[in-house]
Design a protein around this motif. Structure first.
Motif, mmCIF file in Angstrom:
data_model
loop_
_atom_site.group_PDB
_atom_site.id
_atom_site.type_symbol
_atom_site.label_atom_id
_atom_site.label_comp_id
_atom_site.label_asym_id
_atom_site.label_seq_id
_atom_site.Cartn_x
_atom_site.Cartn_y
_atom_site.Cartn_z
ATOM 1 N N SER A 122 0.825 -1.208 0.000
ATOM 2 C CA SER A 122 0.000 0.000 0.000
ATOM 3 C C SER A 122 0.858 1.256 0.000
ATOM 4 O O SER A 122 0.529 2.254 -0.647
ATOM 5 C CB SER A 122 -0.943 -0.001 1.207
ATOM 6 N N HIS B 44 1.021 4.408 -2.830
ATOM 7 C CA HIS B 44 0.869 5.833 -2.524
ATOM 8 C C HIS B 44 2.169 6.609 -2.733
ATOM 9 O O HIS B 44 2.143 7.811 -2.983
ATOM 10 C CB HIS B 44 0.399 6.000 -1.079
ATOM 11 N N ASN C 58 -7.411 12.856 0.381
ATOM 12 C CA ASN C 58 -7.304 11.412 0.466
ATOM 13 C C ASN C 58 -7.032 10.817 -0.920
ATOM 14 O O ASN C 58 -7.798 11.042 -1.850
ATOM 15 C CB ASN C 58 -8.586 10.812 1.042
ATOM 16 N N SER D 298 -7.427 7.932 -2.072
ATOM 17 C CA SER D 298 -8.449 7.010 -2.569
ATOM 18 C C SER D 298 -9.493 7.742 -3.405
ATOM 19 O O SER D 298 -10.069 7.168 -4.340
ATOM 20 C CB SER D 298 -9.132 6.283 -1.406
ATOM 21 N N GLU E 112 -7.964 8.041 -6.815
ATOM 22 C CA GLU E 112 -7.845 6.727 -7.432
ATOM 23 C C GLU E 112 -9.196 6.224 -7.917
ATOM 24 O O GLU E 112 -9.318 5.703 -9.035
ATOM 25 C CB GLU E 112 -7.233 5.750 -6.428
ATOM 26 N N THR F 90 -9.178 -0.491 3.895
ATOM 27 C CA THR F 90 -9.322 0.560 2.886
ATOM 28 C C THR F 90 -10.446 0.253 1.914
ATOM 29 O O THR F 90 -11.069 1.163 1.358
ATOM 30 C CB THR F 90 -8.001 0.734 2.124
ATOM 31 N N GLU G 194 -13.205 2.624 -0.319
ATOM 32 C CA GLU G 194 -13.358 2.538 -1.772
ATOM 33 C C GLU G 194 -14.784 2.144 -2.150
ATOM 34 O O GLU G 194 -15.349 2.680 -3.108
ATOM 35 C CB GLU G 194 -12.341 1.539 -2.318
#
Length: 389
Positions: free
Chosen positions: A11, A15, A166, A168, A171, A270, A274
């Motif tokens: 992870s 990032h 963030n 996420s 993404e 996580t 998502e």
């Protein structure tokens, strides 16, 4: 400037790569020494072809106590190599990405050498191991937070912290634009096209799958109007899933599955964030060993009301959490029944998702983090030049 970036697991590698690209956008002279993986290697190679990590996270990511104990020699060797590199390379900044047991030792070493330390994606000390705050405060110049509720926590402990957004969010937005629609998805995956999909995400580790998939499988069987599909995790033997469930498994398409599912059962992590960002109603499940004793121990150790990121960010329970001995077939099935299509609970959860999304904001986390780090380094450099003058 020269940046030393330390990411000790997959992870962190994911990032770390965008952060490297963001640093290079605003600092054309940026050079990187890094602990990470293939994603960071690809990012570094864009300006330095053939770049490789000082240490690959595959040789660092030891999790369980027994695994750590067996690899102590390797861990100490990695730490020694990283410290030697920091001392010899003398980077302008050390940037840490989670992985606190290892990274905080690097922080202490860099601090002693007068190298400023920044923590991007900080340890979850607000949830457990709060004693680490003192170490972070002592050695780290600034926290670059990706969770908005962390700001108040770190400031209450006298630390410099800035919420940078963030990753996420970016993404999900980036990948969602390219996701197939439902009809195309079920055609590609050869899934029953006439039923709404129920996504089953039992985790990414063998132990998580072993504990959670049997519960999810039993719950799914109570909803014959739904088509359950299991999201396969990387490097997991398909035979493991088959030993606990007969439902189809798809690999490398978790986002596609979530986006095209009516609802989901998701092991805490996580993936819960998502799932929320993709707008799929969910029940959070975490069976562990399922004992009441484990639950009571966990509740004593945890310093927060909830464990799932959607609830923590919204500061209210917007997704049901079924944890440890409370993660039973009956309790999970009851929660799922409240969010299937056509229910009021589903509409309420979507309102909660909107609240959560609003609190996450619109900042591009890697860009904001890079800008904050470079601006602070330039300020430090200006102060030093003034002092020397």
């Amino acid at each position: 400037m020269k940046y030393f970036i330390s990411a000790g697991e997959a992870s962190g590698d994911i990032h770390g790569a965008p952060l490297m690209r963001s640093l290079r956008k605003i600092d054309s002279s940026a050079r990187f020494i890094y602990l990470g993986g293939d994603e960071m290697s690809a990012a570094a190679s864009e300006s330095a072809p053939g770049s490789t990590p000082l240490i690959h996270y595959r040789d660092m990511a030891f999790m369980a106590f027994s695994e750590v104990f067996r690899h102590l020699g390797k861990i100490f060797g990695n730490l020694r190599l990283a410290k030697e590199a920091i001392a010899s390379e003398r980077p302008d900044a050390l940037i840490l990405i989670d992985y606190p047991s290892f990274n905080l030792k690097l922080a202490a070493h860099a601090h002693d050498l007068g190298i400023p330390v920044y923590y991007y994606i900080s340890p979850k000390v607000w949830a457990w191991k709060e004693w680490r705050v003192k170490t972070i405060r002592r050695y780290c110049r600034k926290i670059l937070s990706i969770l908005p509720f962390e700001v108040e926590f770190f400031r209450s402990h006298g630390m410099e912290v800035e919420y940078v957004g963030n990753p996420s969010v970016e993404e999900v937005e980036r990948r969602e634009a390219a996701l197939p629609n439902r009809s195309e998805f079920v055609r590609r995956q050869r899934i029953e096209p006439d039923k709404p999909l129920l996504a089953l995400l039992p985790g990414s580790r063998v132990g998580e799958i072993r504990n959670n998939l049997p519960i999810m499988d039993a719950v799914a069987r109570r909803f014959p109007q739904l088509q359950p599909v299991i999201a396969g995790a990387p490097a997991i033997d398909p035979a493991l899933y088959a030993s606990y469930s007969e439902y189809p498994v798809i690999e490398g398409a978790t986002f596609e599955l979530l986006r095209n599912s009516a609802c989901a059962l998701v092991t805490s992590g996580t993936a819960t964030l998502e799932t929320a960002l993709l707008g799929t109603p969910q029940v959070v499940c975490y069976r562990a060993n399922g004992s009441r004793l484990s639950y009571n121990i966990m509740k004593r150790l945890l310093k927060c009301k909830w464990v799932s990121l959607p609830n923590l960010i919204a500061d209210k329970e917007i997704v049901p959490e079924k944890l440890v001995h409370l993660c039973t077939v009956d309790s999970v099935a009851s929660a799922l029944a409240n969010i299937i299509p056509g229910t009021d609970g589903r509409d309420e959860m979507m309102r909660g998702y909107a609240l959560m999304r609003g609190r996450l904001g619109t900042s591009q986390a890697p860009d904001k983090a890079a800008e904050t780090i470079l601006a602070d380094l330039q300020t430090l450099k200006s102060r030093q030049e003034t002092t020397n003058y």
